[in-house]
Design a protein around this motif. Sequence first.
Motif, mmCIF file in Angstrom:
data_model
loop_
_atom_site.group_PDB
_atom_site.id
_atom_site.type_symbol
_atom_site.label_atom_id
_atom_site.label_comp_id
_atom_site.label_asym_id
_atom_site.label_seq_id
_atom_site.Cartn_x
_atom_site.Cartn_y
_atom_site.Cartn_z
ATOM 1 N N LYS A 75 4.236 2.189 8.334
ATOM 2 C CA LYS A 75 4.292 0.992 7.485
ATOM 3 C C LYS A 75 5.214 1.262 6.310
ATOM 4 O O LYS A 75 5.328 2.377 5.827
ATOM 5 C CB LYS A 75 2.900 0.638 6.971
ATOM 6 C CG LYS A 75 1.976 0.171 8.062
ATOM 7 C CD LYS A 75 0.715 -0.392 7.471
ATOM 8 C CE LYS A 75 -0.135 -0.946 8.601
ATOM 9 N NZ LYS A 75 -1.211 -1.755 8.112
ATOM 10 N N GLY A 78 6.304 0.078 0.502
ATOM 11 C CA GLY A 78 6.076 -1.016 -0.432
ATOM 12 C C GLY A 78 5.014 -1.996 0.019
ATOM 13 O O GLY A 78 4.582 -2.853 -0.746
ATOM 14 N N ASP A 79 4.570 -1.874 1.259
ATOM 15 C CA ASP A 79 3.562 -2.777 1.808
ATOM 16 C C ASP A 79 2.204 -2.506 1.142
ATOM 17 O O ASP A 79 1.821 -1.352 0.937
ATOM 18 C CB ASP A 79 3.468 -2.553 3.321
ATOM 19 C CG ASP A 79 2.663 -3.605 4.037
ATOM 20 O OD1 ASP A 79 1.866 -4.304 3.396
ATOM 21 O OD2 ASP A 79 2.838 -3.716 5.264
ATOM 22 N N ASN A 80 1.474 -3.572 0.814
ATOM 23 C CA ASN A 80 0.151 -3.401 0.192
ATOM 24 C C ASN A 80 -0.839 -2.695 1.109
ATOM 25 O O ASN A 80 -1.765 -2.052 0.637
ATOM 26 C CB ASN A 80 -0.419 -4.758 -0.234
ATOM 27 C CG ASN A 80 0.279 -5.299 -1.459
ATOM 28 O OD1 ASN A 80 0.873 -4.547 -2.222
ATOM 29 N ND2 ASN A 80 0.211 -6.613 -1.630
ATOM 30 N N SER A 81 -0.658 -2.806 2.409
ATOM 31 C CA SER A 81 -1.584 -2.154 3.344
ATOM 32 C C SER A 81 -1.157 -0.729 3.685
ATOM 33 O O SER A 81 -1.817 -0.059 4.473
ATOM 34 C CB SER A 81 -1.716 -2.984 4.619
ATOM 35 O OG SER A 81 -0.470 -3.035 5.294
ATOM 36 N N SER A 82 -0.072 -0.263 3.076
ATOM 37 C CA SER A 82 0.400 1.108 3.319
ATOM 38 C C SER A 82 -0.580 2.117 2.730
ATOM 39 O O SER A 82 -1.129 1.924 1.655
ATOM 40 C CB SER A 82 1.780 1.321 2.695
ATOM 41 O OG SER A 82 2.135 2.683 2.735
ATOM 42 N N HIS A 83 -0.781 3.180 3.444
ATOM 43 C CA HIS A 83 -1.660 4.258 2.992
ATOM 44 C C HIS A 83 -0.976 5.112 1.930
ATOM 45 O O HIS A 83 -1.613 5.899 1.242
ATOM 46 C CB HIS A 83 -2.043 5.116 4.211
ATOM 47 C CG HIS A 83 -3.146 6.061 3.962
ATOM 48 N ND1 HIS A 83 -2.936 7.339 3.518
ATOM 49 C CD2 HIS A 83 -4.485 5.918 4.091
ATOM 50 C CE1 HIS A 83 -4.104 7.957 3.389
ATOM 51 N NE2 HIS A 83 -5.049 7.117 3.733
ATOM 52 N N LYS A 84 0.335 4.998 1.822
ATOM 53 C CA LYS A 84 1.181 5.747 0.879
ATOM 54 C C LYS A 84 1.173 7.245 1.171
ATOM 55 O O LYS A 84 1.384 8.066 0.296
ATOM 56 C CB LYS A 84 0.752 5.515 -0.584
ATOM 57 C CG LYS A 84 0.648 4.072 -1.006
ATOM 58 C CD LYS A 84 1.994 3.417 -1.106
ATOM 59 C CE LYS A 84 1.911 2.064 -1.774
ATOM 60 N NZ LYS A 84 1.838 0.938 -0.889
#
Length: 95
Positions: A75, A78-84
């Motif tokens: 993902k 920058g995606d809000n659902s990204s686990h980072k």
Amino acid sequence: MRVRAADREPGAASALSLLPVSLVHGLCAAVCAAAYCTGLSGELVHDDVWAIVNNPDLRPSAPFTNIFHNDFWGKSMGDNSSHKSYRPLCTLTFK
């Protein structure tokens, strides 16, 4: 009592220093391979299916550079659902 290298007799060496470096490396590699060889035929476990099979960055059609722009799960960072979880070198081993 420790003996300094300068105080040793010429020719006195430890057992490991008598072995060629390539032999020591080969033995280390053999021990590592023996420890992990039983797992090579195993199935994917835990989150492996999502990290490897379902990861869009690992598909043959995906651009190689996506691995460096997306998280471990494929993902966008920058995606809000990204686990980072940014692990590009780990992801490269699956490609």
